[in-house]
Write a protein that holds these residues in place. Structure first.
Motif, PDB file in Angstrom:
ATOM      1  N   ILE A 222       0.845  -1.191   0.000  1.00  0.00           N
ATOM      2  CA  ILE A 222       0.000   0.000   0.000  1.00  0.00           C
ATOM      3  C   ILE A 222       0.881   1.242   0.000  1.00  0.00           C
ATOM      4  CG2 ILE A 222      -0.218   0.043   2.527  1.00  0.00           C
ATOM      5  CD1 ILE A 222      -3.173   0.917   2.035  1.00  0.00           C
ATOM      6  N   GLU A 223       0.495   2.203  -0.812  1.00  0.00           N
ATOM      7  CA  GLU A 223       1.173   3.490  -0.808  1.00  0.00           C
ATOM      8  C   GLU A 223       0.535   4.272   0.335  1.00  0.00           C
ATOM      9  OE1 GLU A 223       2.472   7.145  -0.899  1.00  0.00           O
ATOM     10  OE2 GLU A 223       0.411   6.992  -1.626  1.00  0.00           O
ATOM     11  N   GLU A 224       1.321   4.584   1.339  1.00  0.00           N
ATOM     12  CA  GLU A 224       0.778   5.066   2.603  1.00  0.00           C
ATOM     13  C   GLU A 224       0.116   6.439   2.538  1.00  0.00           C
ATOM     14  OE1 GLU A 224       3.646   4.565   5.707  1.00  0.00           O
ATOM     15  OE2 GLU A 224       3.559   2.382   5.541  1.00  0.00           O
ATOM     16  N   LEU A 225       0.570   7.322   1.687  1.00  0.00           N
ATOM     17  CA  LEU A 225      -0.009   8.666   1.640  1.00  0.00           C
ATOM     18  C   LEU A 225      -1.386   8.680   0.979  1.00  0.00           C
ATOM     19  CD1 LEU A 225       3.196  10.705   0.749  1.00  0.00           C
ATOM     20  CD2 LEU A 225       2.191  10.287   3.009  1.00  0.00           C
ATOM     21  N   SER A 226      -1.576   7.862  -0.050  1.00  0.00           N
ATOM     22  CA  SER A 226      -2.847   7.847  -0.780  1.00  0.00           C
ATOM     23  C   SER A 226      -3.760   6.697  -0.377  1.00  0.00           C
ATOM     24  CB  SER A 226      -2.579   7.744  -2.283  1.00  0.00           C
ATOM     25  OG  SER A 226      -2.025   6.464  -2.596  1.00  0.00           O
ATOM     26  N   GLY A 227      -3.190   5.640   0.226  1.00  0.00           N
ATOM     27  CA  GLY A 227      -3.967   4.449   0.543  1.00  0.00           C
ATOM     28  C   GLY A 227      -4.139   3.511  -0.639  1.00  0.00           C
ATOM     29  N   GLN A 228      -3.461   3.797  -1.754  1.00  0.00           N
ATOM     30  CA  GLN A 228      -3.578   2.991  -2.969  1.00  0.00           C
ATOM     31  C   GLN A 228      -2.818   1.676  -2.813  1.00  0.00           C
ATOM     32  OE1 GLN A 228      -5.071   3.623  -6.324  1.00  0.00           O
ATOM     33  NE2 GLN A 228      -4.689   1.437  -6.066  1.00  0.00           N
ATOM     34  N   HIS A 229      -3.487   0.557  -3.075  1.00  0.00           N
ATOM     35  CA  HIS A 229      -2.827  -0.739  -3.082  1.00  0.00           C
ATOM     36  C   HIS A 229      -2.086  -0.908  -4.408  1.00  0.00           C
ATOM     37  CE1 HIS A 229      -5.680  -1.374   0.167  1.00  0.00           C
ATOM     38  NE2 HIS A 229      -4.862  -2.333   0.577  1.00  0.00           N
ATOM     39  N   TYR A 230      -1.048  -1.728  -4.397  1.00  0.00           N
ATOM     40  CA  TYR A 230      -0.244  -1.895  -5.614  1.00  0.00           C
ATOM     41  C   TYR A 230       0.371  -3.281  -5.697  1.00  0.00           C
ATOM     42  CZ  TYR A 230       3.795  -1.299  -2.569  1.00  0.00           C
ATOM     43  OH  TYR A 230       4.710  -1.453  -1.568  1.00  0.00           O
ATOM     44  N   VAL A 231       0.808  -3.594  -6.907  1.00  0.00           N
ATOM     45  CA  VAL A 231       1.694  -4.717  -7.205  1.00  0.00           C
ATOM     46  C   VAL A 231       2.916  -4.097  -7.849  1.00  0.00           C
ATOM     47  CG1 VAL A 231       2.035  -6.748  -8.673  1.00  0.00           C
ATOM     48  CG2 VAL A 231      -0.166  -6.400  -7.551  1.00  0.00           C
ATOM     49  N   SER A 232       4.110  -4.548  -7.477  1.00  0.00           N
ATOM     50  CA  SER A 232       5.321  -4.006  -8.080  1.00  0.00           C
ATOM     51  C   SER A 232       6.313  -5.118  -8.390  1.00  0.00           C
ATOM     52  CB  SER A 232       5.977  -2.975  -7.154  1.00  0.00           C
ATOM     53  OG  SER A 232       6.520  -3.602  -6.011  1.00  0.00           O
ATOM     54  N   PHE A 233       7.232  -4.805  -9.299  1.00  0.00           N
ATOM     55  CA  PHE A 233       8.303  -5.739  -9.633  1.00  0.00           C
ATOM     56  C   PHE A 233       9.490  -4.944 -10.150  1.00  0.00           C
ATOM     57  CE2 PHE A 233       5.284  -5.581 -13.146  1.00  0.00           C
ATOM     58  CZ  PHE A 233       6.087  -5.188 -14.213  1.00  0.00           C
ATOM     59  N   PRO A 234      10.685  -5.538 -10.077  1.00  0.00           N
ATOM     60  CA  PRO A 234      11.886  -4.828 -10.517  1.00  0.00           C
ATOM     61  C   PRO A 234      11.997  -4.760 -12.032  1.00  0.00           C
ATOM     62  CG  PRO A 234      12.464  -7.008  -9.751  1.00  0.00           C
ATOM     63  CD  PRO A 234      11.005  -6.835  -9.495  1.00  0.00           C
ATOM     64  N   VAL A 235      12.593  -3.653 -12.475  1.00  0.00           N
ATOM     65  CA  VAL A 235      12.812  -3.380 -13.888  1.00  0.00           C
ATOM     66  C   VAL A 235      14.248  -2.887 -14.021  1.00  0.00           C
ATOM     67  CG1 VAL A 235      12.038  -1.959 -15.821  1.00  0.00           C
ATOM     68  CG2 VAL A 235      10.389  -2.743 -14.135  1.00  0.00           C
ATOM     69  N   SER A 236      14.896  -3.239 -15.121  1.00  0.00           N
ATOM     70  CA  SER A 236      16.278  -2.806 -15.334  1.00  0.00           C
ATOM     71  C   SER A 236      16.379  -1.930 -16.575  1.00  0.00           C
ATOM     72  CB  SER A 236      17.204  -4.016 -15.498  1.00  0.00           C
ATOM     73  OG  SER A 236      18.530  -3.574 -15.712  1.00  0.00           O
TER      74      SER A 236
END
Length: 87
Positions: free
Chosen positions: A18-32
């Motif tokens: 969760i992005e704490e300032l907005s409350g938005q949930h997310y999925v993330s992964f690394p990118v090069s």
């Protein structure tokens, strides 16, 4: 923005949180980008987050589609002109 990972899969190389300032949930992964690695963050709603916590195959399907850039409309931070490749 302050991204707080609540679930991490080292094997599949993605996280959810969760992005704490907005409350938005997310999925993330690394990118090069070659000279630098970074994360791409994709917005999901709370219900999807909770489903993915219980259903890893569904989360992996989402991540696979995002890595193929099929879900770019969900990017929280738009990439610059030189976009990296999913690791």
């Amino acid at each position: 923005m302050k991204f707080n990972d609540l679930f991490v899969s080292r094997e599949e190389m993605f996280s959810m949180g969760i992005e704490e300032l907005s409350g938005q949930h997310y999925v993330s992964f690394p990118v090069s980008l070659g000279v630098v690695d970074y994360e791409e963050y994709y917005a999901i709603d709370r219900a999807t987050f909770e489903r993915f916590e219980q259903d890893l195959p569904a989360a992996l399907e989402f991540v696979t589609r995002a890595r193929k850039r099929e879900l770019d409309q969900l990017l929280i931070i738009q990439p610059g002109s030189h976009r990296g490749t999913a690791i």
